[in-house]
Design a protein around this motif. Structure first.
Motif, short mmCIF file in Angstrom:
data_model
loop_
_atom_site.label_atom_id
_atom_site.label_comp_id
_atom_site.label_asym_id
_atom_site.label_seq_id
_atom_site.Cartn_x
_atom_site.Cartn_y
_atom_site.Cartn_z
N THR A 27 0.82 -1.21 0.00
CA THR A 27 0.00 0.00 0.00
C THR A 27 0.85 1.26 0.00
OG1 THR A 27 -1.79 -1.17 1.14
CG2 THR A 27 -1.81 1.25 1.26
N ILE A 28 1.95 1.27 0.76
CA ILE A 28 2.78 2.48 0.81
C ILE A 28 3.83 2.52 -0.30
CG2 ILE A 28 2.39 2.83 3.28
CD1 ILE A 28 5.25 1.84 3.77
N GLY A 29 3.82 1.50 -1.16
CA GLY A 29 4.67 1.53 -2.35
C GLY A 29 6.02 0.86 -2.22
N GLU A 33 6.94 1.60 -6.46
CA GLU A 33 7.54 2.91 -6.65
C GLU A 33 8.60 3.29 -5.61
OE1 GLU A 33 3.37 3.96 -4.91
OE2 GLU A 33 4.09 2.66 -6.50
N HIS A 34 8.57 2.69 -4.44
CA HIS A 34 9.58 2.97 -3.41
C HIS A 34 10.42 1.72 -3.08
CE1 HIS A 34 7.71 6.83 -2.89
NE2 HIS A 34 6.55 6.28 -2.57
N ILE A 35 10.62 0.90 -4.08
CA ILE A 35 11.33 -0.37 -3.88
C ILE A 35 12.74 -0.15 -3.32
CG2 ILE A 35 12.27 -0.61 -6.22
CD1 ILE A 35 10.70 -3.62 -4.77
N GLU A 36 13.33 1.01 -3.59
CA GLU A 36 14.68 1.29 -3.09
C GLU A 36 14.73 1.33 -1.56
OE1 GLU A 36 12.65 5.26 -3.52
OE2 GLU A 36 12.79 3.46 -4.75
N THR A 101 0.95 -9.20 -4.02
CA THR A 101 1.89 -8.43 -4.83
C THR A 101 2.58 -9.32 -5.86
OG1 THR A 101 3.74 -6.88 -4.72
CG2 THR A 101 3.67 -8.57 -3.03
N PRO A 102 1.85 -9.77 -6.86
CA PRO A 102 2.42 -10.72 -7.83
C PRO A 102 3.54 -10.15 -8.70
CG PRO A 102 0.21 -10.04 -8.48
CD PRO A 102 0.46 -9.47 -7.11
N HIS A 103 3.67 -8.85 -8.77
CA HIS A 103 4.71 -8.23 -9.59
C HIS A 103 6.01 -7.96 -8.82
CE1 HIS A 103 2.79 -5.01 -7.41
NE2 HIS A 103 3.90 -4.34 -7.56
N PHE A 104 6.04 -8.29 -7.53
CA PHE A 104 7.17 -7.93 -6.68
C PHE A 104 8.51 -8.41 -7.23
CE2 PHE A 104 10.17 -8.99 -3.29
CZ PHE A 104 10.35 -7.74 -2.72
N PHE A 105 8.61 -9.66 -7.61
CA PHE A 105 9.91 -10.19 -8.04
C PHE A 105 10.38 -9.52 -9.32
CE2 PHE A 105 8.39 -13.82 -5.39
CZ PHE A 105 9.33 -13.66 -4.39
N ASP A 106 9.49 -9.26 -10.26
CA ASP A 106 9.88 -8.55 -11.48
C ASP A 106 10.40 -7.15 -11.15
OD1 ASP A 106 9.13 -10.69 -13.08
OD2 ASP A 106 7.10 -9.92 -13.38
N ILE A 108 11.66 -5.99 -8.20
CA ILE A 108 12.93 -5.96 -7.46
C ILE A 108 14.10 -6.42 -8.34
CG2 ILE A 108 12.86 -8.23 -6.33
CD1 ILE A 108 13.85 -6.54 -3.77
N ILE A 109 13.85 -7.34 -9.24
CA ILE A 109 14.90 -7.76 -10.18
C ILE A 109 15.30 -6.59 -11.06
CG2 ILE A 109 15.35 -9.19 -12.23
CD1 ILE A 109 13.69 -11.42 -10.76
N ALA A 110 14.33 -5.88 -11.59
CA ALA A 110 14.62 -4.71 -12.42
C ALA A 110 15.38 -3.66 -11.63
CB ALA A 110 13.33 -4.12 -12.98
N TYR A 111 14.99 -3.43 -10.40
CA TYR A 111 15.68 -2.45 -9.55
C TYR A 111 17.12 -2.87 -9.30
CZ TYR A 111 17.23 0.00 -5.41
OH TYR A 111 17.99 0.71 -4.52
N LYS A 112 17.34 -4.13 -8.95
CA LYS A 112 18.69 -4.60 -8.63
C LYS A 112 19.61 -4.57 -9.85
CE LYS A 112 18.33 -5.55 -4.26
NZ LYS A 112 19.21 -4.96 -3.24
#
Length: 161
Positions: A27-29, A33-36, A101-106, A108-112
């Motif tokens: 909910t807070i992103g 959007e705030h994966i960092e 959150t089914p998109h989480f792994f995609d 975080i992988i993109a972020y990393k």
């Protein structure tokens, strides 16, 4: 089973807490959007986790041990609770990463991969960030951190050696 009814009850509550925490993070992103900030802020879960262990072991002390509990008795309660939480954990991870959150792994992988400070290859990121790895990692984390938390709480709540 009746001897462990308090631990079962609190392990189930802990499981619901974990799901609620994941919903809050999403909910807070923190899952997009705030994966960092995810790696740091997800550790705040330690505070409610500690509180739940404290309340569980305190309840065990009050109702089972009539307010006279040794460290060992409290530690066993924490151990049992940790084991139940660890057993339920794979199901919790499936619910979180397939439903909440089914998109989480995609994400975080993109972020990393794009992270300039600690870049990873896509292959390495996929090895680290997937449901199977998280299920294993969080199950062992539940056991180890649960044992440590149970020990600390037992030290705080014991009143005879």
């Amino acid at each position: 089973m009746k001897n462990f009814s308090i631990e079962i009850k609190w392990a189930l509550r802990f499981t619901l807490l974990t799901l609620a925490w994941a919903i809050g993070e999403k909910t807070i992103g923190l899952h997009d959007e705030h994966i960092e900030n995810y790696a740091i802020l997800t550790n705040l879960f330690a505070f409610p986790a500690f509180l739940f262990f404290y309340l569980a072991i305190r309840e065990k002390k009050k109702y089972v041990y009539e307010n006279v509990m040794t460290f060992r008795q409290g530690f066993v309660a924490g151990l049992v609770m940790s084991f139940i939480i660890a057993l339920l954990n794979p199901l919790v991870q499936i619910v979180i990463y397939k439903s909440i959150t089914p998109h989480f792994f995609d994400t975080i992988i993109a972020y990393k991969v794009k992270n300039k400070n600690f870049p990873m290859t896509v292959e390495n990121a996929r090895l680290l960030f997937n449901l199977k790895t998280y299920m294993i990692e969080t199950t062992f984390t539940a056991l180890s951190k649960g044992l440590i938390t149970g020990a600390i709480v037992s030290l705080l709540l014991r009143n005879k050696r």
